[in-house]
Design an enzyme around this catalytic site. Structure first.
Site, short mmCIF file in Angstrom:
data_model
loop_
_atom_site.label_atom_id
_atom_site.label_comp_id
_atom_site.label_asym_id
_atom_site.label_seq_id
_atom_site.Cartn_x
_atom_site.Cartn_y
_atom_site.Cartn_z
N CYS A 36 0.87 -1.18 -0.07
CA CYS A 36 0.06 -0.10 0.03
C CYS A 36 0.79 1.10 -0.03
O CYS A 36 0.31 2.25 -0.02
CB CYS A 36 -0.99 0.10 1.24
N CYS A 107 -3.82 7.59 5.25
CA CYS A 107 -2.76 7.75 6.12
C CYS A 107 -2.96 8.27 7.50
O CYS A 107 -2.48 7.83 8.46
CB CYS A 107 -2.04 8.57 5.44
#
Ligand SMILES: Cc1ncc(COP(=O)(O)O)c(C=O)c1O
Lengths: 141, 389
Positions: A36, A107
């Protein structure tokens, strides 16, 4: 603008706070994977008397937003009790950074997960039950 | 601060000479190229000249084999959809590769939704397709092979001559996306057996939004843009005269400079690469070391994620890219590096340096002064780094 970082994100990216490791950390949270594109490792130092987080450091492999959210979450948790720290949501991290581009919201989720991971690691070490927390999957955003 | 632009595969700075050639067509020469009066004739003459210049650059036997489009994306769409539609009664199978530009990949995906079958050929670790794989993929229903000349992310050059020869032998139409190869590699469609070839102006110091497609005489292709009788009935729409003139001028200059310019870029690029590998440990070159565009270098910096490198370089005035400009913004590592079976973590830390005619040795030295401390600082921040020490 879509896909661009706020000044605050860039400022934390340029000068990330609390980079590094804590050798005798009381809790370590490890999240993410390289597929990712981000991995966060968050270290916390906890005063067992009042369960206040006295120090936090991080190491992150990731994009600008991953580094900025790591930096921000270490800033936000310092001086907070574990209970207070658990209330920090990914949105609070993103907001403190003046917002994140939609595709980078994951994030902030990662930062929240790293924090919960570090706290649970601490709780486990002290024979306490871990906290279950549901995370929004913002990968789809 | 010094500014160093190393993102020429994304787009290039338009040349002064190109802009000068275009300007009259935004001021005094405004006739519609289809009009018969003198205003129209002046525009028509300019379009005809540009067609000759583009034809000359790729060695087309007749200017009529050049169709102007709005750019590489449209040329790719036209080639793939146009042939697929024209040959629908003959077959429904298209062969392409897993490393194409999204202009080809997504067009193929759209056709797959309409019932066409698409084979995406794999590539080796350098990003090169295997001719035997191609041979095996061909069926009686194959109507089109679309394989890029050179890859935009890694610069790797595909064996287009062999592919074209095979296609010719089997009687299958062959399209190559030469958007990145034009002006960097000397070639000629007289010897390269391609039926269709995509060109974009803004990659060769021309304007954005202008391009062309070479359509070999006799190639069966349907229009995808319907309307008037423009461009030999192959592409309707009033000609973008200014853009076409810009493409023509850029092509004329590229043809003149093809013998010297690519060599210069390659020397600069290799100088930069030597400097990077001598100053920075744990790097890898993504793409073929030799079979590669002279201006392109894709380097993986182990233990790091590309965007953080790119942003740090940006703060120092250096423009590079991660993945390709169209795909940055997605979370997955680049489809090109993934197809090359590069480990996901390594693919994440890849940076494309693509040089252009404005670059100098001083630019390279500047990059070599700012890059190593950036990499060092980011690695110290990376949880993956200590393992590899
Ligand atoms: C290989 C390749 N094909 C097609 C395109 C699309 O060209 P354009 O930007 O002119 O639409 C590009 C540029 O991004 C490219 O690199």
């Amino acid at each position: 603008m879509e896909g661009q970082y706020s000044d605050k994100v860039m400022e934390h990216f340029r000068n990330p706070r609390n980079v590094g490791e804590i050798a005798d950390a009381d809790g370590i949270g490890n999240v993410g994977n390289p597929v990712c594109g981000d991995i966060m490792r968050l270290y916390i130092k906890v005063d067992p008397k009042d369960e206040i987080i006295t120090d936090a450091k991080f190491k992150t492999f990731g994009c600008g937003a991953a580094i900025a959210t790591s930096s921000m979450v270490t800033e936000l948790v310092k001086g907070k009790t574990i209970e207070e720290a658990l209330k920090i949501s990914n949105h609070a991290v993103a907001e403190a950074l003046g917002g994140l581009p939609k595709i980078k919201m994951h994030c902030s989720v990662l930062a929240e997960q790293a924090l919960v991971g570090a706290i649970n690691d601490y709780l486990k070490k002290h024979g306490k039950p871990p906290i279950a927390k549901n995370f929004k999957d913002e990968h789809e955003a | 601060m010094r500014k160093v632009y190393l993102d020429n595969n994304a787009t290039t700075r338009m040349r002064e000479e190109v802009l000068d050639a275009m300007m009259p067509f935004y001021k005094d020469v405004y006739g519609n190229a289809s009009s018969i009066h003198q205003f129209g004739r002046r525009s028509r003459a300019a379009v005809d000249k540009a067609r000759q210049d583009v034809a000359r650059l790729i060695g087309a036997s007749s200017p009529e084999e050049i169709i102007f489009t709005s750019g590489g994306t449209e040329s790719d769409n036209f080639a793939v959809k146009g042939v697929a539609h024209a040959l629908r009664s003959k077959g429904d199978h298209i062969i392409t590769t897993s490393v194409e530009h999204s202009a080809v990949l997504n067009t193929c995906k759209a056709l797959a939704k309409d019932g066409y079958k698409v084979t995406y050929l794999p590539v080796d670790g350098y990003g090169i397709v295997n001719i035997d794989d191609l041979k095996k993929a061909v069926t009686a229903k194959t109507i089109l092979i679309s394989i890029m000349y050179a890859n935009n992310e890694t610069g790797t050059v595909e064996p287009v001559a062999e592919i074209g020869a095979l296609a010719k032998e089997k009687g299958i139409c062959f399209h190559t996306d030469a958007v990145q190869a034009i002006g960097k590699i000397a070639f000629d469609v007289k010897s390269l057996p391609a039926d269709l070839l995509s060109i974009s102006a803004h990659k060769i110091y021309g304007p954005k939004g202008a391009g062309a497609i070479y359509v070999r005489k006799g190639t069966k292709i349907d229009a995808i843009m319907h309307g008037g009788h423009h461009e030999m009935n192959k592409r309707a729409g009033t000609e973008n005269v200014g853009g076409i003139v810009g493409l023509g001028k850029a092509a004329e200059l590229a043809a003149k400079e093809i013998s010297g310019e690519p060599r210069k870029l390659m020397e600069l690029r290799d100088y930069l690469y030597k400097g990077i590998t001598s100053k920075i440990p744990h790097t890898r070159l993504n793409g073929h070391p030799e079979k590669r565009l002279p201006n392109t270098m894709n380097v993986g910096f182990k233990y790091l994620e590309g965007e953080s490198i790119m942003l740090n370089l940006d703060m120092e005035g250096v423009a590079v890219s991660t993945g390709s400009a169209c795909t940055s913004g997605t979370l997955e590592p680049s489809h090109v590096l993934t197809a090359m079976a590069i480990d996901a973590a390594d693919a994440q830390g890849s940076i494309r340096f693509s040089l252009g005619r404005d670059n100098t040795k001083e630019d390279m030295d500047y990059v070599l002064s700012v890059l190593p401390p950036i990499i060092q600082r980011l690695r110290e921040m990376s949880p993956l780094y200590e393992k590899g020490k």
